[in-house]
Design a protein around this motif. Structure first.
Motif, PDB file in Angstrom:
ATOM      1  N   PHE A 201       0.859  -1.083  -0.190  1.00 28.86           N
ATOM      2  CA  PHE A 201       0.233  -0.019  -0.160  1.00 28.86           C
ATOM      3  C   PHE A 201       0.924   1.138  -0.041  1.00 28.86           C
ATOM      4  N   GLU A 202       1.930   1.140   0.838  1.00 30.70           N
ATOM      5  CA  GLU A 202       2.822   2.395   1.057  1.00 30.70           C
ATOM      6  C   GLU A 202       3.503   2.588  -0.485  1.00 30.70           C
ATOM      7  N   GLY A 203       3.900   1.587  -1.240  1.00 29.38           N
ATOM      8  CA  GLY A 203       4.601   1.813  -2.355  1.00 29.38           C
ATOM      9  C   GLY A 203       3.492   2.263  -3.485  1.00 29.38           C
ATOM     10  N   ARG A 204       2.218   1.922  -3.236  1.00 32.25           N
ATOM     11  CA  ARG A 204       1.256   2.407  -4.470  1.00 32.25           C
ATOM     12  C   ARG A 204       0.920   3.948  -4.366  1.00 32.25           C
ATOM     13  N   LEU A 205       1.007   4.146  -2.862  1.00 30.47           N
ATOM     14  CA  LEU A 205       0.873   5.638  -2.810  1.00 30.47           C
ATOM     15  C   LEU A 205       2.119   6.484  -3.351  1.00 30.47           C
ATOM     16  N   LYS A 206       3.318   6.025  -3.126  1.00 27.33           N
ATOM     17  CA  LYS A 206       4.431   6.624  -3.926  1.00 27.33           C
ATOM     18  C   LYS A 206       4.431   6.807  -5.347  1.00 27.33           C
ATOM     19  N   ASN A 207       3.930   5.543  -5.972  1.00 30.48           N
ATOM     20  CA  ASN A 207       3.801   5.592  -7.381  1.00 30.48           C
ATOM     21  C   ASN A 207       2.584   6.536  -7.672  1.00 30.48           C
ATOM     22  N   LEU A 208       1.626   6.604  -7.053  1.00 29.38           N
ATOM     23  CA  LEU A 208       0.386   7.577  -7.638  1.00 29.38           C
ATOM     24  C   LEU A 208       0.989   8.878  -7.436  1.00 29.38           C
ATOM     25  N   ALA A 209       1.451   9.485  -6.256  1.00 24.93           N
ATOM     26  CA  ALA A 209       1.962  10.655  -6.102  1.00 24.93           C
ATOM     27  C   ALA A 209       3.041  10.950  -7.186  1.00 24.93           C
ATOM     28  N   ALA A 210       3.737  10.213  -7.649  1.00 26.24           N
ATOM     29  CA  ALA A 210       4.634  10.716  -8.761  1.00 26.24           C
ATOM     30  C   ALA A 210       4.161  10.653 -10.116  1.00 26.24           C
ATOM     31  N   THR A 211       2.827  10.537 -10.332  1.00 26.93           N
ATOM     32  CA  THR A 211       2.084  10.638 -11.730  1.00 26.93           C
ATOM     33  C   THR A 211       1.873  11.977 -11.839  1.00 26.93           C
ATOM     34  N   VAL A 212       2.006  13.058 -10.988  1.00 27.37           N
ATOM     35  CA  VAL A 212       1.707  14.651 -11.368  1.00 27.37           C
ATOM     36  C   VAL A 212       3.118  15.102 -11.811  1.00 27.37           C
ATOM     37  N   CYS A 213       3.128  16.196 -12.493  1.00 25.40           N
ATOM     38  CA  CYS A 213       4.374  16.934 -12.783  1.00 25.40           C
ATOM     39  C   CYS A 213       5.132  17.663 -11.736  1.00 25.40           C
ATOM     40  N   SER A 214       6.492  18.302 -12.077  1.00 25.63           N
ATOM     41  CA  SER A 214       7.092  18.855 -11.228  1.00 25.63           C
ATOM     42  C   SER A 214       6.505  20.210 -10.554  1.00 25.63           C
ATOM     43  N   GLY A 215       5.430  20.620 -11.516  1.00 26.94           N
ATOM     44  CA  GLY A 215       4.814  21.911 -11.240  1.00 26.94           C
ATOM     45  C   GLY A 215       3.679  21.813 -10.247  1.00 26.94           C
ATOM     46  N   ASP A 216       3.174  20.787  -9.927  1.00 26.45           N
ATOM     47  CA  ASP A 216       2.073  20.489  -8.934  1.00 26.45           C
ATOM     48  C   ASP A 216       2.589  21.299  -7.647  1.00 26.45           C
ATOM     49  N   PRO A 217       1.465  22.029  -7.007  1.00 28.38           N
ATOM     50  CA  PRO A 217       2.042  23.012  -5.871  1.00 28.38           C
ATOM     51  C   PRO A 217       1.866  22.145  -4.540  1.00 28.38           C
ATOM     52  N   ARG A 218       1.663  20.943  -4.614  1.00 27.61           N
ATOM     53  CA  ARG A 218       1.303  20.357  -3.294  1.00 27.61           C
ATOM     54  C   ARG A 218       2.486  19.799  -2.452  1.00 27.61           C
ATOM     55  N   THR A 219       2.499  19.637  -1.205  1.00 30.26           N
ATOM     56  CA  THR A 219       3.704  19.174  -0.603  1.00 30.26           C
ATOM     57  C   THR A 219       3.927  17.368  -0.684  1.00 30.26           C
ATOM     58  N   ALA A 220       4.856  17.035  -0.173  1.00 28.54           N
ATOM     59  CA  ALA A 220       4.893  15.465  -0.460  1.00 28.54           C
ATOM     60  C   ALA A 220       3.914  14.764   0.397  1.00 28.54           C
ATOM     61  N   ASP A 221       3.728  15.425   1.592  1.00 22.28           N
ATOM     62  CA  ASP A 221       2.817  14.756   2.422  1.00 22.28           C
ATOM     63  C   ASP A 221       1.160  15.045   2.023  1.00 22.28           C
ATOM     64  N   GLN A 222       0.980  16.088   1.172  1.00 22.25           N
ATOM     65  CA  GLN A 222      -0.147  16.375   0.911  1.00 22.25           C
ATOM     66  C   GLN A 222      -0.517  15.549  -0.473  1.00 22.25           C
ATOM     67  N   LEU A 223       0.683  15.190  -1.316  1.00 21.05           N
ATOM     68  CA  LEU A 223       0.506  14.180  -2.471  1.00 21.05           C
ATOM     69  C   LEU A 223       0.171  12.873  -1.724  1.00 21.05           C
ATOM     70  N   ARG A 224       0.874  12.656  -0.703  1.00 23.24           N
ATOM     71  CA  ARG A 224       0.558  11.222  -0.377  1.00 23.24           C
ATOM     72  C   ARG A 224      -1.002  11.039   0.124  1.00 23.24           C
ATOM     73  N   ALA A 225      -1.400  11.968   0.947  1.00 21.04           N
ATOM     74  CA  ALA A 225      -2.682  12.168   1.397  1.00 21.04           C
ATOM     75  C   ALA A 225      -3.802  12.127   0.107  1.00 21.04           C
ATOM     76  N   ASP A 226      -3.465  12.900  -0.757  1.00 21.71           N
ATOM     77  CA  ASP A 226      -4.467  12.858  -2.070  1.00 21.71           C
ATOM     78  C   ASP A 226      -4.238  11.550  -2.933  1.00 21.71           C
ATOM     79  N   ALA A 227      -3.279  10.938  -2.721  1.00 25.00           N
ATOM     80  CA  ALA A 227      -3.124   9.687  -3.387  1.00 25.00           C
ATOM     81  C   ALA A 227      -3.866   8.491  -2.737  1.00 25.00           C
ATOM     82  N   VAL A 228      -4.115   8.618  -1.446  1.00 22.69           N
ATOM     83  CA  VAL A 228      -5.126   7.763  -0.889  1.00 22.69           C
ATOM     84  C   VAL A 228      -6.571   7.858  -1.483  1.00 22.69           C
TER      85      VAL A 228
END
Length: 522
Positions: A201-228
């Motif tokens: 599950f943790e790996g899946r969150l990381k992979n999903l968070a990586a699907t946005v581009c570098s210009g996304d304004p969210r922090t790493a924690d916000q991306l992981r939360a939104d990935a859920v």
């Protein structure tokens, strides 16, 4: 005994008063719990109750519905309290007596019932009841964990096979989704799962968070939360706002419908906001009436709206805001957005509702006004959409089942009652069965007013009033509709109908579960 406890508080002050009133509170809770058990005994004593134990909505469900309405609590909470009351009354009478004296709390009683649930031998159960009642005379404060272990030690003395084994922890794995009621628009997800699944599950969150581009304004924690929230998709929606970003221009479909009720001005997010100058004038023609989404075939998140004015002057487009900026109180446009609500009644800040419009389908609803009834049993989609958005939840007292998961019930049965807004309401399947098979002159009865208010009358004659869930945030949905006129005399609720039946009774199912757990971990 209870009156003596109350009298003992007279003239006491400080810590003495606190201690005295705490004991009075425990004793009052004991009387409440005893009343619940007595209500179920009365239901079982009624004629034909033995057959009802195999009904899909059995005696315990019917009594729990009455308890929930009387205390203004949810059906699940009422059912749980009733089960504790019955177990205390039938299995631990001496502990119940200590409880009635106010010497122990409801939390401790609940733990006794849960930890002693696997004791089935009558002699062992009587011994356990006596040991616990005696021990509670000088019971010292303990943490939850230490309390459970102390009670388990008594259980082990009388029946070692009845101890709730820690090896069986895997049985308790679950996922809990708690939507906050503080108006923040946030939710908490708690999950207990196998360790190897958690790693995946943790790996899946990381992979999903990586699907946005570098210009996304969210922090790493916000991306992981939104990935859920995006786990049902193959990628996340990017919020960079760049025209050449494929992730931003091609938002993923969730495969799940989420209903949100919001006003039109909340959904508006112009692409090119004015840099300065006065607010744009309001259009001369009124904005289209209402908005709400109920297309269950859609694969995208949905949203609904009721009519509103043109948006006031704003600071910058929503896509350029971080989540913190969007929710920070400020004189800007997004801080002034009218709040929205999830279908089910949970409050949702306007900024979050506006942000969620990316990739969503918007369906408008129309208040029926004084329109005549529809000449059929099933309401049209247009009318059904209005009913669900007006009610938001099941209309039985205390029930929070979202309207999108309920039946649309004729308060006055069809065909004597019309298919019209003033005669239709949302009722979950459980309470629909309650009204149908536990209703009638001596059962549950309901009356509906033109503004959607429903007045329920319990079997004992007590009345409970529920109002549409939209009345607080969207009062325009509760504007009166055409008054109901009936034709003929309604037939009995159960005419031609049969209550769905259980394969085995609740008691038989509970006995099977106890036997399986006593046999050891799976």
């Amino acid at each position: 005994m209870f009156d003596d406890l109350v009298d003992a508080t007279t003239g006491t002050r400080g810590a003495w008063a606190l201690s005295s009133w705490a004991r009075v509170e425990n004793a009052a809770c004991a009387r409440r719990v005893a009343t619940m058990a007595a209500m179920l005994d009365e239901a079982h004593a009624a004629s034909g109750s033995a057959d009802r134990d195999q009904w899909c909505l059995d005696n315990l469900d019917a009594v729990a519905a009455h308890i929930g309405a009387a205390q203004n609590i949810t059906p699940g909470t009422a059912s749980h309290q009733l089960l504790i009351a019955v177990a205390l009354h039938d299995r631990f009478p001496r502990v119940a007596a200590v409880f009635a004296e106010g010497l122990i709390t409801y939390a401790l009683v609940k733990t006794v019932v849960q930890r002693g649930a696997l004791v089935i031998d009558p002699d062992a159960l009587r011994t356990l009841d006596g040991l616990l009642a005696e021990a509670f005379g000088d019971w010292e404060p303990r943490s939850v964990d230490k309390t459970e272990k102390a009670i388990d030690s008594f259980v082990a003395q009388v029946d070692p096979n009845a101890v709730r084994r820690s090896e069986a922890k895997a049985r308790g794995r679950s996922v809990e989704v708690h939507i906050e009621e503080d108006g923040s628009g946030m939710a908490t997800v708690l999950a207990t799962l196998f360790a190897h699944d958690a790693k995946a599950f943790e790996g899946r969150l990381k992979n999903l968070a990586a699907t946005v581009c570098s210009g996304d304004p969210r922090t790493a924690d916000q991306l992981r939360a939104d990935a859920v929230g995006a786990l049902g998709t193959d990628r996340m929606a990017c919020l960079c706002g760049n025209d050449d970003c494929p992730a931003a221009q091609n938002p993923p479909a969730t495969g799940v419908v989420v209903y949100v009720i919001a006003s039109e001005d909340t959904l508006a997010d112009p692409a090119d906001p004015p840099e300065s100058g006065p607010p744009a004038p309001k259009p001369e023609t009124p904005a289209p009436t209402t908005p709400v989404d109920t297309d269950e075939s859609s694969a995208a998140d949905e949203r609904a709206a009721i009519d509103g004015d043109e948006p006031p002057l704003f600071d910058k487009p929503l896509r350029d805001l971080t989540l913190t900026e969007a929710l920070t109180p400020a004189p800007g446009y997004f801080a002034k957005l009218r709040p929205a609500a999830l279908m089910g009644g949970q409050f949702l800040p306007g900024a979050i509702a506006c942000r969620a419009t990316v990739g969503a389908t918007i369906t408008r609803i129309v208040h029926p006004g004084q329109a005549p009834p529809e000449n059929r049993y099933r309401p049209s989609k247009k009318l059904a959409d209005f009913i669900r958005c007006r009610d938001m939840t099941c209309r039985f007292p205390g029930c929070r089942v979202p309207a999108s998961q309920t039946d649309i019930d004729h308060t006055i049965p069809w065909p004597h009652g019309p298919t019209a807004a003033s005669n239709l309401k949302c009722v979950c399947r459980r309470h629909h069965l309650l009204k149908t098979f536990w209703g009638g002159e001596n059962g549950w009865r309901d009356k509906q007013l033109d503004d959607g208010t429903v007045i329920w009358t319990a079997p004992d004659g007590q009345e409970f009033v529920t109002t549409p869930g939209s009345r607080l945030l969207f009062p325009e949905l509760s504007a009166p509709t055409a008054t109901v006129t009936t034709t003929g005399r309604p037939a009995p609720h159960t005419a031609g109908l049969t209550m769905p039946r259980r394969r085995i009774t609740r008691a038989q199912g509970n006995a099977d579960r106890v036997r399986r757990e006593r046999g050891g971990p799976y």
